[in-house]
Scaffold this motif. Structure first.
Motif, PDB file in Angstrom:
ATOM      1  N   ARG A  55       0.816  -1.217   0.000  1.00  0.00           N
ATOM      2  CA  ARG A  55       0.000   0.000   0.000  1.00  0.00           C
ATOM      3  C   ARG A  55       0.849   1.267   0.000  1.00  0.00           C
ATOM      4  N   ASN A 295      -0.162   9.427   9.240  1.00  0.00           N
ATOM      5  CA  ASN A 295      -1.000   8.978   8.135  1.00  0.00           C
ATOM      6  C   ASN A 295      -1.695   7.669   8.503  1.00  0.00           C
ATOM      7  N   LYS A 296      -2.982   7.564   8.165  1.00  0.00           N
ATOM      8  CA  LYS A 296      -3.754   6.367   8.530  1.00  0.00           C
ATOM      9  C   LYS A 296      -3.206   5.111   7.866  1.00  0.00           C
ATOM     10  N   THR A 297      -2.799   5.223   6.620  1.00  0.00           N
ATOM     11  CA  THR A 297      -2.272   4.055   5.908  1.00  0.00           C
ATOM     12  C   THR A 297      -0.983   3.568   6.552  1.00  0.00           C
TER      13      THR A 297
END
Length: 317
Positions: A55, A295-297
């Protein structure tokens, strides 16, 4: 002093923060050690996550991982020397080591400026040209941009090494700093440094202000695009990303402008050393949190990596 009376200086003495009480120096060394270890671990974590998590296989995180790798070496080039000075009291540094430290400090700094320009360009394409982002930011172009940043940084810093190599030192040899910056070395030289005092700031400010202008131009275009967005969620997300980047830029460029955009005689030694700490210690420390760990990712990738590590280290019987 005539040439026949000159004595070659084989080593320098770094003053560091000698004005502090010994207990305060020890406390400062412990704080700096904790910050340094956190910096190395945080930036190494970013590099690892970008490498293993699919990702994060995007141009933005590719550039961020390169910046993280750079920051590890940038902070190490000065912080390790300062830690040795504060903890053990060893203040001597050889002439060649001093020149090498100065060279890598400026080279890695110039590379950081170039990478920040590349990252601002990436954000410009992502926000202002989203439909063409994949076609423009291909992996081959990303690699070329990073290689160009490293080549430009080392090439621009070569002049600095050439200037230093032409200087003669015949004493005193005490540097009023915690690393081998250019101004203290010019002050200690027995050579005629009048031209160097004029040329060195110009050669430093060229990549400093040049990269800052390109970054500001990119963000002006980005803000214009954001203001024309109809989706409120997209506007908030873009503003959040840009605000974190601008915070990092304010720290690194603000400290560099204070250090090198003004005549060194206008800045006190204490101010110089404190601002240099912001540049060499604080910014590399904040880099993982500003660019990635919020960052959420990245948080999700880190959480999954920790979960995999727990399973591997403590398998269920």
């Amino acid at each position: 002093m005539g040439p026949g009376n000159e004595t070659a200086v084989a080593e320098f003495i770094l003053e560091g923060f000698s004005g502090l009480d010994q207990r305060l120096q020890l406390l400062l060394s412990l704080i700096l050690l904790l910050i340094y270890l956190t910096t190395v671990m945080g930036n190494t974590t970013i590099i690892f996550l970008v490498r293993v998590d699919h990702r994060l296989q995007t141009p933005m995180y590719f550039f961020i991982s390169n910046l993280a790798f750079l920051e590890i070496w940038f902070t190490s080039s000065t912080t390790i020397t300062l830690l040795v000075i504060l903890s053990s009291g060893t203040r001597t540094i050889s002439l060649s080591s001093c020149f090498a430290q100065s060279y890598f400090y400026f080279a890695l700094g110039f590379i950081a400026f170039a990478l920040l320009v590349v990252m601002s360009f990436d954000r410009y394409v992502a926000i202002c040209q989203p439909l063409h982002y994949t076609a423009i930011m291909k992996r081959k172009l990303c690699i070329r941009l990073v290689v160009a940043a490293w080549v430009i940084g080392f090439a621009l810093s070569s002049y600095h090494l050439v200037l230093l190599s032409k200087l003669t030192f015949c004493g005193p040899n005490k540097i009023h700093h915690f690393f081998c910056d250019s101004s203290p070395l010019f002050t200690l030289s027995c050579s005629d440094t009048s031209l160097l005092w004029k040329a060195d700031p110009i050669l430093i400010l060229f990549p400093l202000l040049g990269s800052l202008c390109l970054i500001l131009l990119s963000y002006m275009c980005i803000f214009c695009c954001i203001l024309h967005m109809t989706a409120v969620s997209g506007r908030k997300k873009a503003f959040a990303t840009c605000s974190s980047h601008l915070t990092a830029l304010a720290i690194v460029y603000g400290s560099c402008i204070v250090l090198y955009a003004r005549p060194s005689k206008c800045v006190s030694l204490e101010t110089n050393r404190i601002v240099a700490l912001l540049n060499t210690v604080l910014y590399p420390f904040l880099n993982p949190f500003i660019y990635s760990l919020r960052n959420k990712t990245v948080k999700l990738a880190l959480k999954e990596a920790i979960g995999c590590a727990k399973v591997w280290l403590f398998p269920q019987s």
